[in-house]
Write a protein that holds these residues in place. Structure first.
Motif, PDB file in Angstrom:
ATOM      1  N   VAL A  46      40.326  20.838  39.196  1.00  0.00           N
ATOM      2  CA  VAL A  46      41.510  20.057  39.612  1.00  0.00           C
ATOM      3  C   VAL A  46      42.817  20.609  39.074  1.00  0.00           C
ATOM      4  CG1 VAL A  46      40.074  17.989  39.747  1.00  0.00           C
ATOM      5  CG2 VAL A  46      41.436  18.395  37.682  1.00  0.00           C
ATOM      6  N   GLY A  47      42.769  21.594  38.184  1.00  0.00           N
ATOM      7  CA  GLY A  47      43.980  22.123  37.576  1.00  0.00           C
ATOM      8  C   GLY A  47      44.321  21.420  36.276  1.00  0.00           C
ATOM      9  N   ALA A  48      45.144  22.071  35.467  1.00  0.00           N
ATOM     10  CA  ALA A  48      45.430  21.579  34.122  1.00  0.00           C
ATOM     11  C   ALA A  48      46.177  20.244  34.134  1.00  0.00           C
ATOM     12  CB  ALA A  48      46.224  22.620  33.337  1.00  0.00           C
ATOM     13  N   SER A  49      47.177  20.104  35.002  1.00  0.00           N
ATOM     14  CA  SER A  49      47.988  18.884  34.990  1.00  0.00           C
ATOM     15  C   SER A  49      47.184  17.659  35.388  1.00  0.00           C
ATOM     16  CB  SER A  49      49.198  19.046  35.923  1.00  0.00           C
ATOM     17  OG  SER A  49      50.077  20.024  35.438  1.00  0.00           O
ATOM     18  N   GLN A  50      46.382  17.796  36.444  1.00  0.00           N
ATOM     19  CA  GLN A  50      45.551  16.668  36.865  1.00  0.00           C
ATOM     20  C   GLN A  50      44.490  16.349  35.805  1.00  0.00           C
ATOM     21  OE1 GLN A  50      45.876  14.576  39.310  1.00  0.00           O
ATOM     22  NE2 GLN A  50      47.627  15.596  40.246  1.00  0.00           N
ATOM     23  N   ALA A  51      43.936  17.388  35.185  1.00  0.00           N
ATOM     24  CA  ALA A  51      42.955  17.163  34.123  1.00  0.00           C
ATOM     25  C   ALA A  51      43.583  16.385  32.967  1.00  0.00           C
ATOM     26  CB  ALA A  51      42.396  18.492  33.629  1.00  0.00           C
ATOM     27  N   LYS A  52      44.809  16.753  32.601  1.00  0.00           N
ATOM     28  CA  LYS A  52      45.501  16.038  31.527  1.00  0.00           C
ATOM     29  C   LYS A  52      45.730  14.579  31.900  1.00  0.00           C
ATOM     30  CE  LYS A  52      47.923  20.129  29.762  1.00  0.00           C
ATOM     31  NZ  LYS A  52      49.239  20.816  29.661  1.00  0.00           N
ATOM     32  N   LEU A  92      37.236   5.179  24.478  1.00  0.00           N
ATOM     33  CA  LEU A  92      36.110   4.958  23.570  1.00  0.00           C
ATOM     34  C   LEU A  92      36.296   5.671  22.235  1.00  0.00           C
ATOM     35  CD1 LEU A  92      33.281   5.504  26.216  1.00  0.00           C
ATOM     36  CD2 LEU A  92      34.080   3.311  25.329  1.00  0.00           C
ATOM     37  N   GLY A  93      37.430   6.336  22.063  1.00  0.00           N
ATOM     38  CA  GLY A  93      37.657   7.085  20.833  1.00  0.00           C
ATOM     39  C   GLY A  93      36.830   8.348  20.742  1.00  0.00           C
ATOM     40  N   LEU A  94      36.467   8.921  21.883  1.00  0.00           N
ATOM     41  CA  LEU A  94      35.680  10.143  21.933  1.00  0.00           C
ATOM     42  C   LEU A  94      36.522  11.268  22.524  1.00  0.00           C
ATOM     43  CD1 LEU A  94      32.365   8.600  23.345  1.00  0.00           C
ATOM     44  CD2 LEU A  94      32.882   9.137  20.964  1.00  0.00           C
ATOM     45  N   PHE A 137      44.190  11.918  29.533  1.00  0.00           N
ATOM     46  CA  PHE A 137      45.158  11.192  28.707  1.00  0.00           C
ATOM     47  C   PHE A 137      45.130   9.690  28.979  1.00  0.00           C
ATOM     48  CE2 PHE A 137      48.377  14.978  28.292  1.00  0.00           C
ATOM     49  CZ  PHE A 137      47.404  15.704  27.609  1.00  0.00           C
ATOM     50  N   THR A 138      44.885   9.301  30.251  1.00  0.00           N
ATOM     51  CA  THR A 138      44.955   7.881  30.617  1.00  0.00           C
ATOM     52  C   THR A 138      43.596   7.203  30.659  1.00  0.00           C
ATOM     53  OG1 THR A 138      44.774   8.300  33.004  1.00  0.00           O
ATOM     54  CG2 THR A 138      46.986   8.369  32.026  1.00  0.00           C
ATOM     55  N   GLY A 139      42.547   7.954  30.993  1.00  0.00           N
ATOM     56  CA  GLY A 139      41.228   7.340  31.157  1.00  0.00           C
ATOM     57  C   GLY A 139      41.173   6.373  32.321  1.00  0.00           C
ATOM     58  N   ARG A 140      42.131   6.465  33.242  1.00  0.00           N
ATOM     59  CA  ARG A 140      42.221   5.483  34.326  1.00  0.00           C
ATOM     60  C   ARG A 140      41.154   5.710  35.381  1.00  0.00           C
ATOM     61  NH1 ARG A 140      44.936   7.468  38.914  1.00  0.00           N
ATOM     62  NH2 ARG A 140      45.725   9.607  38.662  1.00  0.00           N
ATOM     63  N   LEU A 141      40.847   4.658  36.129  1.00  0.00           N
ATOM     64  CA  LEU A 141      39.950   4.753  37.270  1.00  0.00           C
ATOM     65  C   LEU A 141      40.768   5.039  38.525  1.00  0.00           C
ATOM     66  CD1 LEU A 141      37.516   1.757  36.626  1.00  0.00           C
ATOM     67  CD2 LEU A 141      37.229   4.156  35.973  1.00  0.00           C
ATOM     68  N   PHE A 142      40.180   5.793  39.454  1.00  0.00           N
ATOM     69  CA  PHE A 142      40.868   6.087  40.710  1.00  0.00           C
ATOM     70  C   PHE A 142      39.852   6.187  41.834  1.00  0.00           C
ATOM     71  CE2 PHE A 142      40.204   9.934  38.227  1.00  0.00           C
ATOM     72  CZ  PHE A 142      39.605  10.803  39.111  1.00  0.00           C
ATOM     73  N   THR A 157      34.446   4.449  49.158  1.00  0.00           N
ATOM     74  CA  THR A 157      34.552   3.360  48.186  1.00  0.00           C
ATOM     75  C   THR A 157      34.153   3.768  46.771  1.00  0.00           C
ATOM     76  OG1 THR A 157      32.335   2.624  48.822  1.00  0.00           O
ATOM     77  CG2 THR A 157      34.208   1.569  49.920  1.00  0.00           C
ATOM     78  N   ALA A 158      33.783   5.021  46.574  1.00  0.00           N
ATOM     79  CA  ALA A 158      33.408   5.473  45.227  1.00  0.00           C
ATOM     80  C   ALA A 158      34.616   5.422  44.297  1.00  0.00           C
ATOM     81  CB  ALA A 158      32.836   6.884  45.291  1.00  0.00           C
ATOM     82  N   ARG A 159      34.349   5.156  43.017  1.00  0.00           N
ATOM     83  CA  ARG A 159      35.419   5.118  42.018  1.00  0.00           C
ATOM     84  C   ARG A 159      35.104   6.097  40.897  1.00  0.00           C
ATOM     85  NH1 ARG A 159      37.481  -0.218  39.636  1.00  0.00           N
ATOM     86  NH2 ARG A 159      35.307  -0.485  39.025  1.00  0.00           N
ATOM     87  N   TYR A 160      36.171   6.708  40.363  1.00  0.00           N
ATOM     88  CA  TYR A 160      36.040   7.786  39.392  1.00  0.00           C
ATOM     89  C   TYR A 160      36.894   7.494  38.161  1.00  0.00           C
ATOM     90  CZ  TYR A 160      34.641   9.913  43.780  1.00  0.00           C
ATOM     91  OH  TYR A 160      34.038  10.156  44.989  1.00  0.00           O
ATOM     92  N   GLY A 161      36.535   8.137  37.077  1.00  0.00           N
ATOM     93  CA  GLY A 161      37.339   8.065  35.878  1.00  0.00           C
ATOM     94  C   GLY A 161      36.674   8.858  34.770  1.00  0.00           C
TER      95      GLY A 161
END
Length: 232
Positions: A152-158, A136-138, A162-167, A126-130
């Motif tokens: 995680v590799g370059a594509s996943q890092a981007k 925040l403009g940082l 880029f999105t700042g989404r939670l997963f 149930t942990a959530r990440y992001g």
């Protein structure tokens, strides 16, 4: 204390204890990390460290945004803030002894940075990440970004930056951000079991392996690195 060292036999437990902020780190907490890790490295009775959120139900909700007006007030203050945080995370990443993260609840922003500085990451389903600096403009710090890309590799890092989404944990496991999902709320007991497993083998070998892997990640040559010669 909002973060403190608890000695549990030969396991060092670093307990994050700021429940009102879901364990968001203020500057006092970041600044405490080098001395905590130094105490662990210097205590010969301790073999493995585990970072966890105690009874708070969370790992770490990033940085304490209530301090942002002060710690990012001007360029010099922002630079000092970044250095304090980097020093804390590097103290974990460069520790002589293995470090395990036991993740539950929220693990966001600086919480992900903290987890990435650890060697092994266990989590609840149930942990959530992001990673949310873009919201925040940082800008995510260079060393944290490097650890993220290596993990995680370059594509996943981007995608994360880029999105700042939670997963959720299933995605975190799939991309390699975490190593294991633990059933129910057993992550701390699982982390303690993993720590005991590591503590039960040769600590000379464990620390040599950690040092050599660190050297190779920094671009060292496997045949020439001084760490290889030191531990033969």
């Amino acid at each position: 204390e909002p973060i403190y060292l608890h000695r549990n036999g030969d396991i060092a437990e670093v307990v994050i204890n700021a429940p009102a902020r879901r364990n968001a780190f203020n500057m006092k907490m970041w600044a405490a990390l080098p001395s905590i890790m130094r105490a662990i490295d210097e205590d010969s009775a301790l073999k493995v460290a585990v970072f966890h959120g105690g009874s708070t139900g969370h790992f770490a909700a990033g940085a304490d945004i209530s301090e942002f007006a002060d710690i990012y007030a001007d360029r010099d203050t922002a630079r000092q803030t970044a250095q304090t945080i980097a020093d804390g995370l590097n103290a974990i990443a460069n520790a002589n002894k293995p470090v395990i993260a036991a993740i539950e609840g929220v693990c966001v922003g600086g919480g992900v940075s903290l987890a990435l500085a650890c060697d092994i990451r266990l989590a609840t389903a149930t942990a959530r990440y992001g990673i949310t600096p873009a919201k925040l403009g940082l800008v995510y710090p260079p060393e944290d970004t490097q650890r993220l890309v290596e993990t995680v590799g370059a594509s996943q890092a981007k995608d994360m930056l880029f999105t700042g989404r939670l997963f959720h944990a299933d995605h975190a496991l799939r991309v390699g951000l975490i190593d294991t999902i633990c059933a129910g709320d057993t992550v701390l007991s699982a982390a303690r079991e993993k720590a005991a497993e590591i503590a039960g083998v040769s600590q000379w070998s464990v620390r040599a392996a950690k040092k050599m892997i660190g050297s190779l990640r920094r671009g060292g040559d496997a045949a020439e690195t001084a760490e290889v010669e030191r531990f033969l």
